[in-house]
Design a protein around this motif. Structure first.
Motif, short mmCIF file in Angstrom:
data_model
loop_
_atom_site.label_atom_id
_atom_site.label_comp_id
_atom_site.label_asym_id
_atom_site.label_seq_id
_atom_site.Cartn_x
_atom_site.Cartn_y
_atom_site.Cartn_z
N MET B 191 -83.02 -38.73 -24.56
CA MET B 191 -82.82 -39.87 -25.46
C MET B 191 -84.05 -40.10 -26.33
O MET B 191 -83.93 -40.28 -27.55
CB MET B 191 -82.51 -41.10 -24.61
N VAL B 192 -85.23 -40.08 -25.71
CA VAL B 192 -86.45 -40.29 -26.49
C VAL B 192 -86.62 -39.18 -27.53
O VAL B 192 -86.92 -39.43 -28.70
CB VAL B 192 -87.68 -40.38 -25.56
N GLY B 193 -86.34 -37.93 -27.10
CA GLY B 193 -86.41 -36.80 -28.05
C GLY B 193 -85.47 -37.02 -29.21
O GLY B 193 -85.82 -36.79 -30.37
N GLY B 194 -84.26 -37.52 -28.90
CA GLY B 194 -83.27 -37.79 -29.95
C GLY B 194 -83.75 -38.86 -30.91
O GLY B 194 -83.60 -38.73 -32.13
N ARG B 195 -84.34 -39.91 -30.36
CA ARG B 195 -84.86 -40.99 -31.22
C ARG B 195 -85.94 -40.45 -32.16
O ARG B 195 -85.98 -40.78 -33.34
CB ARG B 195 -85.46 -42.12 -30.38
N ILE B 196 -86.81 -39.63 -31.59
CA ILE B 196 -87.91 -39.09 -32.41
C ILE B 196 -87.33 -38.19 -33.51
O ILE B 196 -87.75 -38.23 -34.66
CB ILE B 196 -88.93 -38.33 -31.54
N THR B 197 -86.33 -37.39 -33.14
CA THR B 197 -85.70 -36.53 -34.14
C THR B 197 -85.10 -37.37 -35.27
O THR B 197 -85.25 -37.03 -36.45
CB THR B 197 -84.61 -35.66 -33.48
N GLY B 198 -84.46 -38.46 -34.90
CA GLY B 198 -83.90 -39.36 -35.91
C GLY B 198 -84.98 -39.92 -36.82
O GLY B 198 -84.83 -39.95 -38.05
N LEU B 199 -86.10 -40.34 -36.23
CA LEU B 199 -87.21 -40.87 -37.02
C LEU B 199 -87.76 -39.80 -37.95
O LEU B 199 -88.07 -40.07 -39.11
CB LEU B 199 -88.33 -41.36 -36.10
N LEU B 200 -87.86 -38.58 -37.43
CA LEU B 200 -88.39 -37.49 -38.25
C LEU B 200 -87.49 -37.23 -39.45
O LEU B 200 -87.97 -37.01 -40.56
CB LEU B 200 -88.55 -36.22 -37.40
N ALA B 201 -86.17 -37.28 -39.22
CA ALA B 201 -85.25 -37.06 -40.34
C ALA B 201 -85.46 -38.14 -41.41
O ALA B 201 -85.53 -37.85 -42.61
CB ALA B 201 -83.80 -37.08 -39.83
N ASP B 202 -85.62 -39.39 -40.96
CA ASP B 202 -85.86 -40.48 -41.91
C ASP B 202 -87.17 -40.28 -42.66
O ASP B 202 -87.27 -40.54 -43.86
CB ASP B 202 -85.91 -41.83 -41.19
N LEU B 203 -88.18 -39.84 -41.91
CA LEU B 203 -89.49 -39.66 -42.53
C LEU B 203 -89.47 -38.52 -43.55
O LEU B 203 -90.05 -38.61 -44.62
CB LEU B 203 -90.55 -39.38 -41.46
N GLU B 204 -88.78 -37.43 -43.19
CA GLU B 204 -88.67 -36.30 -44.13
C GLU B 204 -87.96 -36.76 -45.41
O GLU B 204 -88.33 -36.39 -46.51
CB GLU B 204 -87.88 -35.14 -43.49
N ASP B 205 -86.94 -37.58 -45.19
CA ASP B 205 -86.20 -38.12 -46.31
C ASP B 205 -87.12 -38.94 -47.21
O ASP B 205 -87.14 -38.79 -48.43
CB ASP B 205 -85.09 -39.00 -45.72
N LEU B 206 -87.91 -39.77 -46.59
CA LEU B 206 -88.84 -40.61 -47.34
C LEU B 206 -89.89 -39.74 -48.04
O LEU B 206 -90.25 -39.96 -49.19
CB LEU B 206 -89.52 -41.61 -46.40
N ARG B 207 -90.35 -38.74 -47.31
CA ARG B 207 -91.34 -37.82 -47.86
C ARG B 207 -90.80 -37.16 -49.13
O ARG B 207 -91.53 -36.94 -50.10
CB ARG B 207 -91.65 -36.76 -46.81
N GLY B 208 -89.49 -36.88 -49.11
CA GLY B 208 -88.86 -36.22 -50.24
C GLY B 208 -88.84 -37.06 -51.50
O GLY B 208 -88.65 -36.54 -52.61
N THR B 209 -89.04 -38.37 -51.36
CA THR B 209 -89.01 -39.22 -52.55
C THR B 209 -90.31 -39.16 -53.33
O THR B 209 -90.39 -39.66 -54.44
CB THR B 209 -88.78 -40.71 -52.18
N TYR B 210 -91.34 -38.54 -52.72
CA TYR B 210 -92.65 -38.61 -53.35
C TYR B 210 -92.69 -37.88 -54.69
O TYR B 210 -93.27 -38.37 -55.66
CB TYR B 210 -93.74 -38.06 -52.42
N SER B 211 -92.03 -36.69 -54.77
CA SER B 211 -92.14 -35.93 -56.02
C SER B 211 -91.57 -36.75 -57.19
O SER B 211 -92.15 -36.80 -58.27
CB SER B 211 -91.42 -34.59 -55.89
N ARG B 212 -90.47 -37.46 -56.92
CA ARG B 212 -89.91 -38.29 -57.98
C ARG B 212 -90.76 -39.54 -58.22
O ARG B 212 -91.03 -39.92 -59.35
CB ARG B 212 -88.48 -38.70 -57.67
N GLY B 213 -91.20 -40.13 -57.12
CA GLY B 213 -92.02 -41.34 -57.24
C GLY B 213 -93.29 -41.05 -58.02
O GLY B 213 -93.69 -41.81 -58.90
N ARG B 214 -93.90 -39.92 -57.71
CA ARG B 214 -95.11 -39.54 -58.40
C ARG B 214 -94.81 -39.29 -59.88
O ARG B 214 -95.54 -39.72 -60.76
CB ARG B 214 -95.70 -38.28 -57.76
N LEU B 215 -93.70 -38.59 -60.12
CA LEU B 215 -93.31 -38.29 -61.50
C LEU B 215 -93.12 -39.58 -62.29
O LEU B 215 -93.58 -39.71 -63.42
CB LEU B 215 -92.01 -37.47 -61.47
N LEU B 216 -92.45 -40.55 -61.65
CA LEU B 216 -92.19 -41.79 -62.37
C LEU B 216 -93.44 -42.63 -62.53
O LEU B 216 -93.64 -43.29 -63.54
CB LEU B 216 -91.10 -42.60 -61.65
N ARG B 217 -94.32 -42.63 -61.52
CA ARG B 217 -95.51 -43.47 -61.62
C ARG B 217 -96.58 -42.82 -62.50
O ARG B 217 -97.16 -43.46 -63.37
CB ARG B 217 -96.11 -43.71 -60.24
#
Lengths: 623, 456
Positions: B191-217
């Motif tokens: 269960m804990v491994g699953g939670r961490i995997t879920g968090l990692l997916a969210d974090l990767e997703d957030l990480r992916g916004t940087y190229s656009r965020g940087r481009l826009l800023r």
């Protein structure tokens, strides 16, 4: 009446008072211990156990400093266990069931027989003050004792109020008077006095219990001990028993919940969340169908049983129904009812890290009066208050343990910087950010030198610790320098041990990092003899196997280290720091943190405020 | 008791305008409001309500007529009492209004001090303070939209959700350590491994916004390069929509790089026209060419301009080589002239490049260039759904969190004890907290007591 002069007076003879009085007396200070009831020295008011996770750590630290708690429980314990054995060494902990009467008798004997320590019965009603300094105490019957320092270890006795159902009465605990005068004086001296609540279980008659309906929980063999100074424990141990509440128990509680002083508004202070009453557990976690109940003997010479998990302040008829609803307790007789108790405590943020009051010089506070709970937390503060009161008598600097040095340091730092936030403070390993460093197994290495320097630990123990330290250092050096070649013989042995082959010459230290190899394996590979000191060998193994994680943990902490080191001048006027909100300024003025890191731990002090403080310090050239 | 000093500043831009606003914040706001403004209701100053009246000096002489509003703490930008005086927008009159406020007891605010106070009073977290700066600096509507969402707490909320998840994992670990003796606290590794995997997916997703965020800023640097006389300056002028760069038929007219800003469909682009790349004996031109190379090195995108009316030659190939590994679009210019080099021919020589045909004279293909630029810059960026990382600081913290949680996940899977897993989780929590504020052990304990029934 009489006017005898002491160096240190300790008010209270509970677990904090005992360690405080013994530390002061052993440091050569003429010490007086005053207590309401000489028959109750070292009484365990609640559960009959010492130690546990985080708490066992405290006991070992008290022991390394030369305290009494570890020795006493080793001598009077009737069951000993190691907890968390399947987890790593940092969080393994020792816990023991005590024979309460034997523990009390032993503590009283030690107190009575110390030549520098006098034990007197008396209820302290008033501190005697001179120009903002405490110079003595006055008892209920007008006796005055003078001293350089006074340590208050009054437990739950200040305006103690016991609740059972809708009945309540003043008491320090069931069977003892409360101390009614002292807290008003403390309040008038400017101490912030608040109310806390705790509670205890009913006690059952062993002969009315059907133990066959319970799981047996035996002690460990061999019995783990607390003190470095105790001989091995080889006497027979008694078991505890584990059972569970059920739907009938919970129904009985729900039906009577409006008769609980916790739920009908009689008691407004919040009880400890980690030690909830059974009614709290049932009401707060309705989805849980059962809760554990541990039957713990109160001693060998008594039939009283402590049903751990059934702390309650419900009316007695409900307590009986609750107890008897549990399988195996259908016929159980309650010998003493459970109860809740409210009592006064003093906001510990008004203390210096030495546990001396910032408002009244010479006054030290330790134990439950500071808002903590637990015998071990009390004892740990007691020994530090005793040491620092003794040092203060001769004008010496207090000893303040650091957060990375001891759980005691974590606890006292938490208390004096954060306070207790409305519920009694209990030690958890999660409170210690340096958790991997603060282990039961190295308490002697961490604190033994301090205990020895204060003459609280005798020469033999000091030498043992020093020699262990030498063996550890030498062995670590040896493992780092000695290498083994990838010879056919070495490779063959590695295979036998289930370990991968090595490619080149490899140091023993590198090999020991492999999870499957232990210290004896690697020294054997090099044809060396292992060191004899088992404890030292264990320390070596941990230093190497745990090393990477400790480093990582320390790196994470180092981010705040520069904060830790930046000292705030004691005369710093927080009012003058531009940009701090009124609320933050008031918090800082009242706590008066000693370092920037302490400031950062104060609730309500935002990271932004800390950076303002840092800027201010740089501007005035302090950091 | 010491009072927090009160600050004031003209909040509207310098120069003449319709309205000038003087903003005042601090403990003395009520007093100052009463002294400098006539027009409050008889009873009491009402918070968050505009009143019209006269702004007066110490002697009661009128300085301006206008509107005034008081916003009482904590419902204000700074979290303190705030007064705004809306007067007429002239330099002299605005300064006169500021003058009476200062005379009434305020001091002149330092740069950014209103926002600093908002941060100190907990009205804004660090990402929101950054968003204020970004919003003010935004050059395009898209950049402003991203900054606005961040100011509104889009990133803060996203981080809060992630921190909540990390805290929950930490609480499970702590329950397993500190309450090992009890039921229901065993470490459920799957269960804990699953939670961490879920968090990692969210974090990767957030990480992916940087190229656009940087481009826009930060916008993008686009360099127009090529050999001399292929029409770089004409193309630059077309993209800018104005005759900014001097254009002649003489090769090597542009001796130095010329940089201009433009809003390219929401992206703030700095477009740099450069000196043509060729071997030259001319000292000034050689300097220009050197400059072109260094400008290209910093470019996000290069427009490599080629002349469709002439055959590809070694200078073209040298220019293409000079571009190096930068994202590049080949612009085949001068298609209004008879075709000598075709797009197909370029694709043969430079197969990696997208080719677009233009005429800087007739404007043909200019829109296509714009849309290919946009597509190329956006390539690989995620469409934003609110929370976007816009700064390197934020991205680094997210990276650290990811690394720590990956370590935590493997240590859970490999059977390491809970206190070792907890070290990694603590690092993750700290990294994440650095984006907005601080995490404390108390948060973990609170969580633990909320979710577990612990305590014998």
């Amino acid at each position: 009446m009489s006017a005898s002069g002491y160096d240190v007076i300790v008010v209270g003879a509970g677990h904090a008072g005992i360690e405080a009085a013994l530390a002061a007396a052993r440091m050569g200070r003429r010490t007086l211990m005053l207590t309401l009831n000489l028959d109750h020295v070292g009484l365990m008011s609640c559960n009959p156990a010492i130690g546990g996770i985080g708490k066992g750590h405290l006991v070992k630290e008290i022991d390394a400093l030369g305290g009494e708690m570890g020795l006493a429980i080793d001598e009077t314990g009737i069951q000993f266990r190691r907890l968390n054995t399947r987890k790593g060494p940092a969080v393994r902990a020792t816990r023991a069931q005590a024979d309460k009467a034997a523990y009390r008798a032993r503590m009283k004997r030690v107190i009575e027989h110390h030549p520098a320590l006098n034990l007197r019965q008396g209820s302290v009603e008033r501190l005697v003050l001179d120009r903002g300094r405490v110079v003595g105490v006055e008892t209920q019957i007008g006796e005055i004792f003078t001293a350089n320092a006074v340590i208050l270890t009054t437990g739950t006795f200040l305006k103690g109020l016991i609740h059972v159902g809708d009945r309540n009465f003043t008491a320090g605990r069931a069977g003892d008077f409360a101390a009614m005068g002292l807290s008003d004086q403390l309040l008038s001296l400017g101490l912030r006095v608040g109310r806390l609540k705790t509670g205890t279980c009913p006690r059952l008659d062993r002969r009315s219990i059907d133990f066959d309906r319970f799981e047996v929980q035996p002690g460990d063999d061999p019995a783990p001990k607390f003190s470095l100074r105790s001989p091995p424990i080889d006497r027979p141990q008694v078991p505890c028993h584990v059972g569970r509440t059920n739907a009938r128990t919970h129904a009985a509680i729900r039906a009577a919940i409006d008769r609980s002083p916790l739920y009908n508004g009689t008691i407004s202070s919040r009880g400890p969340r980690y030690c909830p009453s059974i009614e709290d557990k049932v009401m707060r976690f309705p989805e849980k169908e059962r809760h554990l109940v541990f039957l713990e003997p109160e001693g060998l010479d008594t039939v009283e049983i402590y049903p751990n998990g059934l702390s309650t302040s419900l009316p007695l008829d409900v307590q009986i129904a609750v107890v008897r609803s549990i399988e195996g307790l259908a016929e159980a007789e309650i010998m003493r009812p459970g109860y809740a108790i409210e009592y006064d405590y003093c906001d510990p943020t008004q203390l210096a890290p030495s546990l001396e009051s910032k408002l009244v010089r010479g006054l030290f506070l330790a134990g439950q009066i500071n808002g903590t709970t637990g015998y071990e937390e009390a004892g740990a503060q007691g020994i530090m208050a005793g040491i620092n009161a003794a040092l203060a008598c001769s004008g010496e600097e207090p000893i303040v343990l650091r957060r990375e040095q001891a759980y005691i340091g974590v606890m006292i730092d938490d208390l004096v910087t954060k306070g207790v936030g409305g519920e009694p403070y209990r030690m958890f390993t999660s409170r210690a950010e340096h958790r991997l460093l603060l282990r039961e197994d190295n308490a002697d290495m961490r604190l033994g030198e301090i205990g020895a320097s204060l003459s609280l630990v005798d020469a033999a123990v000091r030498e043992r610790t020093a020699s262990k330290r030498r063996s550890v250092d030498e062995t670590l050096k040896q493992l780092a320098t000695v290498t083994v070649p990838p010879s056919a013989e070495v490779l063959q042995r590695l295979t036998t041990l289930g370990s991968e082959p090595i490619r080149g010459s490899t140091s023993l230290a590198v090999l020991l990092r492999r999870p499957e190899l232990d210290y004896r394996d690697v020294v054997a590979l090099a044809g060396l003899e292992p060191i004899e000191d088992q404890d030292a060998a264990f320390q070596v193994e941990l230093a190497i196997k745990y090393g990477g994680y400790i480093e990582r943990q320390e790196r994470a902490i180092a981010r705040s280290r520069s904060l830790e080191d930046a000292r705030l001048p004691s005369d710093l006027d927080f009012e003058m720091i531009r940009g701090l909100s009124m609320e933050v300024r008031e918090r800082l003025q009242s706590v008066r943190p000693g370092t920037l890191a302490q400031a950062a731990r104060i609730p309500g002090v935002t990271p932004a405020a800390v950076s303002l403080l840092a800027v201010h310090l740089r501007r005035v050239g302090c950091a | 008791m010491y009072e927090k000093d009160t600050i004031a500043a003209i909040a509207t831009p310098a120069g003449a305008g319709g309205i000038a606003i003087v903003r005042v914040s601090g403990d003395a706001v009520r007093e100052i409001a009463a002294r400098v403004f006539r027009g409050w209701p008889e009873s009491a100053i009402e918070s968050h309500r505009l009143h019209s009246g006269r702004i007066v000096d110490r002697e009661g002489a009128i300085v301006d007529r206008g509107l005034a509003v008081v916003m009482l703490a904590p419902r204000s930008y700074t979290g303190e009492d705030v007064l705004e005086l809306h007067g007429h927008g002239g330099t002299a009159v605005a300064h006169a209004v500021l003058g009476v406020v200062l005379a009434a007891g305020a001091r002149l605010a330092e740069r950014g001090e209103f926002t600093t106070r908002a941060y100190l009073n907990g009205k804004l977290d660090l990402t929101q303070v950054e968003a204020v700066a970004d919003l003010v600096a935004a050059r395009t509507a898209d950049a402003a939209r991203v900054a606005g969402a961040q100011l509104d707490g889009a990133l803060s909320r996203r981080i809060a959700i992630l921190r909540d998840g990390v805290t929950e994992v930490a609480a499970r670990l702590e329950a397993a350590i500190d309450f090992a003796d009890e039921e229901g606290t065993d470490l459920d590794r799957a269960m804990v491994g699953g939670r961490i995997t879920g968090l990692l997916a969210d974090l990767e997703d957030l990480r992916g916004t940087y190229s656009r965020g940087r481009l826009l800023r930060e916008g993008a640097r686009i360099v127009v390069a090529g050999k001399p006389n292929v029409g770089k300056s004409s193309l630059t002028n077309r993209l800018l929509g104005e005759e900014r760069v001097i254009v002649t038929p003489i090769p090597g007219t542009t001796r130095d790089s010329v940089e201009e800003g433009l809003d390219l469909d929401g992206i703030a682009v700095s477009l740099t026209d450069t000196a043509g790349l060729r071997d030259s004996a001319d000292v000034i031109e050689t300097f220009g060419i050197e400059r072109t190379r260094s400008v290209m090195a910093r470019a996000d995108l290069v427009l490599l301009v080629l002349d469709g009316s002439r055959p590809l030659d070694d200078d073209d190939k040298a220019a293409a080589a000079a571009v190096g590994g930068k994202p590049t679009i080949a612009v085949l210019n001068k298609i209004d002239l008879p075709e000598v080099t075709t797009a197909a021919a370029i694709r043969e020589v430079l197969p990696a490049l997208e080719v677009v045909c233009t005429s800087a004279i007739t404007h043909r293909g200019i829109d296509a260039v714009r849309s290919i630029i946009r597509a190329t810059l956006y390539a690989g960026t995620e469409p934003d759904r609110g929370a976007v990382l816009t700064r390197d600081r934020q991205r680094l913290a997210v990276d650290e969190t990811i690394v720590a949680l990956q370590a935590a996940r493997s240590s859970v899977a490999d059977g390491f004890p809970a206190e070792i897993v907890a070290v990694h989780v603590q690092v993750a929590a700290t990294s994440l907290a650095e984006i907005v504020g601080a995490i404390t052990n108390d948060e973990v304990l609170d969580r633990l007591f909320r979710e577990f029934c612990v305590g014998k």
